[in-house]
Scaffold this motif. Structure first.
Motif, mmCIF file in Angstrom:
data_model
loop_
_atom_site.group_PDB
_atom_site.id
_atom_site.type_symbol
_atom_site.label_atom_id
_atom_site.label_comp_id
_atom_site.label_asym_id
_atom_site.label_seq_id
_atom_site.Cartn_x
_atom_site.Cartn_y
_atom_site.Cartn_z
ATOM 1 N N THR A 1 0.833 -1.205 0.000
ATOM 2 C CA THR A 1 0.000 0.000 0.000
ATOM 3 C C THR A 1 0.871 1.260 0.000
ATOM 4 O O THR A 1 0.602 2.203 -0.752
ATOM 5 C CB THR A 1 -0.950 -0.002 1.211
ATOM 6 N N ALA A 2 1.910 1.268 0.810
ATOM 7 C CA ALA A 2 2.816 2.418 0.842
ATOM 8 C C ALA A 2 3.452 2.621 -0.531
ATOM 9 O O ALA A 2 3.555 3.749 -1.013
ATOM 10 C CB ALA A 2 3.891 2.216 1.905
ATOM 11 N N TYR A 3 3.865 1.535 -1.161
ATOM 12 C CA TYR A 3 4.456 1.601 -2.499
ATOM 13 C C TYR A 3 3.472 2.217 -3.500
ATOM 14 O O TYR A 3 3.830 3.105 -4.264
ATOM 15 C CB TYR A 3 4.871 0.202 -2.954
ATOM 16 N N THR A 4 2.244 1.772 -3.459
ATOM 17 C CA THR A 4 1.220 2.295 -4.368
ATOM 18 C C THR A 4 0.998 3.785 -4.141
ATOM 19 O O THR A 4 0.931 4.564 -5.101
ATOM 20 C CB THR A 4 -0.104 1.526 -4.188
ATOM 21 N N HIS A 5 0.907 4.184 -2.894
ATOM 22 C CA HIS A 5 0.721 5.609 -2.583
ATOM 23 C C HIS A 5 1.905 6.443 -3.076
ATOM 24 O O HIS A 5 1.713 7.509 -3.669
ATOM 25 C CB HIS A 5 0.546 5.826 -1.084
ATOM 26 N N LEU A 6 3.119 5.951 -2.862
ATOM 27 C CA LEU A 6 4.296 6.702 -3.291
ATOM 28 C C LEU A 6 4.399 6.781 -4.808
ATOM 29 O O LEU A 6 4.788 7.810 -5.357
ATOM 30 C CB LEU A 6 5.568 6.099 -2.693
ATOM 31 N N ARG A 7 4.046 5.720 -5.498
ATOM 32 C CA ARG A 7 4.060 5.745 -6.967
ATOM 33 C C ARG A 7 3.061 6.771 -7.491
ATOM 34 O O ARG A 7 3.348 7.507 -8.438
ATOM 35 C CB ARG A 7 3.747 4.360 -7.536
ATOM 36 N N LYS A 8 1.878 6.835 -6.881
ATOM 37 C CA LYS A 8 0.884 7.826 -7.296
ATOM 38 C C LYS A 8 1.390 9.239 -7.038
ATOM 39 O O LYS A 8 1.205 10.142 -7.858
ATOM 40 C CB LYS A 8 -0.441 7.596 -6.567
ATOM 41 N N ALA A 9 2.044 9.439 -5.887
ATOM 42 C CA ALA A 9 2.590 10.754 -5.562
ATOM 43 C C ALA A 9 3.692 11.137 -6.542
ATOM 44 O O ALA A 9 3.721 12.269 -7.047
ATOM 45 C CB ALA A 9 3.140 10.759 -4.132
ATOM 46 N N GLU A 10 4.592 10.205 -6.829
ATOM 47 C CA GLU A 10 5.668 10.469 -7.776
ATOM 48 C C GLU A 10 5.114 10.830 -9.145
ATOM 49 O O GLU A 10 5.568 11.778 -9.790
ATOM 50 C CB GLU A 10 6.590 9.259 -7.892
ATOM 51 N N ARG A 11 4.129 10.101 -9.594
ATOM 52 C CA ARG A 11 3.520 10.359 -10.899
ATOM 53 C C ARG A 11 2.893 11.753 -10.947
ATOM 54 O O ARG A 11 3.070 12.497 -11.914
ATOM 55 C CB ARG A 11 2.470 9.290 -11.207
ATOM 56 N N THR A 12 2.187 12.119 -9.889
ATOM 57 C CA THR A 12 1.553 13.433 -9.830
ATOM 58 C C THR A 12 2.594 14.541 -9.898
ATOM 59 O O THR A 12 2.437 15.512 -10.646
ATOM 60 C CB THR A 12 0.718 13.556 -8.540
ATOM 61 N N VAL A 13 3.663 14.396 -9.128
ATOM 62 C CA VAL A 13 4.717 15.413 -9.100
ATOM 63 C C VAL A 13 5.420 15.498 -10.455
ATOM 64 O O VAL A 13 5.663 16.596 -10.973
ATOM 65 C CB VAL A 13 5.730 15.117 -7.972
ATOM 66 N N ILE A 14 5.724 14.367 -11.044
ATOM 67 C CA ILE A 14 6.416 14.360 -12.338
ATOM 68 C C ILE A 14 5.547 14.977 -13.423
ATOM 69 O O ILE A 14 6.017 15.803 -14.216
ATOM 70 C CB ILE A 14 6.859 12.931 -12.712
ATOM 71 N N LEU A 15 4.283 14.606 -13.472
ATOM 72 C CA LEU A 15 3.392 15.174 -14.480
ATOM 73 C C LEU A 15 3.246 16.685 -14.296
ATOM 74 O O LEU A 15 3.203 17.433 -15.277
ATOM 75 C CB LEU A 15 2.027 14.489 -14.449
ATOM 76 N N ALA A 16 3.197 17.137 -13.056
ATOM 77 C CA ALA A 16 3.115 18.576 -12.802
ATOM 78 C C ALA A 16 4.403 19.270 -13.247
ATOM 79 O O ALA A 16 4.362 20.364 -13.813
ATOM 80 C CB ALA A 16 2.851 18.834 -11.325
ATOM 81 N N ALA A 17 5.530 18.625 -13.012
ATOM 82 C CA ALA A 17 6.827 19.218 -13.360
ATOM 83 C C ALA A 17 7.001 19.361 -14.876
ATOM 84 O O ALA A 17 7.598 20.331 -15.351
ATOM 85 C CB ALA A 17 7.972 18.391 -12.776
ATOM 86 N N ILE A 18 6.468 18.410 -15.622
ATOM 87 C CA ILE A 18 6.636 18.484 -17.076
ATOM 88 C C ILE A 18 5.455 19.176 -17.749
ATOM 89 O O ILE A 18 5.425 19.316 -18.962
ATOM 90 C CB ILE A 18 6.874 17.092 -17.700
ATOM 91 N N GLY A 19 4.497 19.590 -16.951
ATOM 92 C CA GLY A 19 3.364 20.336 -17.485
ATOM 93 C C GLY A 19 2.373 19.499 -18.254
ATOM 94 O O GLY A 19 1.677 19.986 -19.133
ATOM 95 N N SER A 20 2.276 18.246 -17.916
ATOM 96 C CA SER A 20 1.342 17.354 -18.597
ATOM 97 C C SER A 20 -0.070 17.541 -18.055
ATOM 98 O O SER A 20 -0.267 17.749 -16.859
ATOM 99 C CB SER A 20 1.766 15.897 -18.416
ATOM 100 N N SER A 21 -1.042 17.441 -18.936
ATOM 101 C CA SER A 21 -2.435 17.537 -18.503
ATOM 102 C C SER A 21 -3.037 16.147 -18.301
ATOM 103 O O SER A 21 -4.218 16.025 -18.021
ATOM 104 C CB SER A 21 -3.247 18.300 -19.550
ATOM 105 N N ARG A 22 -2.213 15.103 -18.433
ATOM 106 C CA ARG A 22 -2.696 13.742 -18.205
ATOM 107 C C ARG A 22 -3.102 13.565 -16.764
ATOM 108 O O ARG A 22 -2.421 13.996 -15.847
ATOM 109 C CB ARG A 22 -1.569 12.748 -18.501
ATOM 110 N N ARG A 23 -4.205 12.917 -16.534
ATOM 111 C CA ARG A 23 -4.695 12.683 -15.180
ATOM 112 C C ARG A 23 -4.012 11.475 -14.598
ATOM 113 O O ARG A 23 -3.655 10.555 -15.279
ATOM 114 C CB ARG A 23 -6.200 12.451 -15.216
ATOM 115 N N CYS A 24 -3.894 11.466 -13.291
ATOM 116 C CA CYS A 24 -3.248 10.365 -12.574
ATOM 117 C C CYS A 24 -4.232 9.263 -12.273
ATOM 118 O O CYS A 24 -5.363 9.455 -12.075
ATOM 119 C CB CYS A 24 -2.642 10.862 -11.281
#
Length: 61
Positions: free
Chosen positions: A38-61
């Motif tokens: 569960t911790a792994y899943t939460h961290l992967r979702k957080a990483e994805r959100t941060v990365i998408l925000a950093a690259i300016g992607s409009s893709r939803r998580c």
């Protein structure tokens, strides 16, 4: 999304993202009171959100 933010906070505070990685995934899971999976899943979702925000992607998580 709150659980994802809590996981990210616990990981950062515990040193999970430090160069020397002073916390393991198990440490993060213990801080959250959940399984490592569960911790792994939460961290992967957080990483994805941060990365998408950093690259300016409009893709939803």
């Amino acid at each position: 999304m709150e659980a994802v933010l809590e996981a990210l906070k616990a990981a950062i505070e515990g040193g999970y993202f430090d160069d020397s990685r002073s916390a393991s995934l198990s440490t993060v899971a213990d801080a959250l009171g959940c399984t490592t999976a569960t911790a792994y899943t939460h961290l992967r979702k957080a990483e994805r959100t941060v990365i998408l925000a950093a690259i300016g992607s409009s893709r939803r998580c």
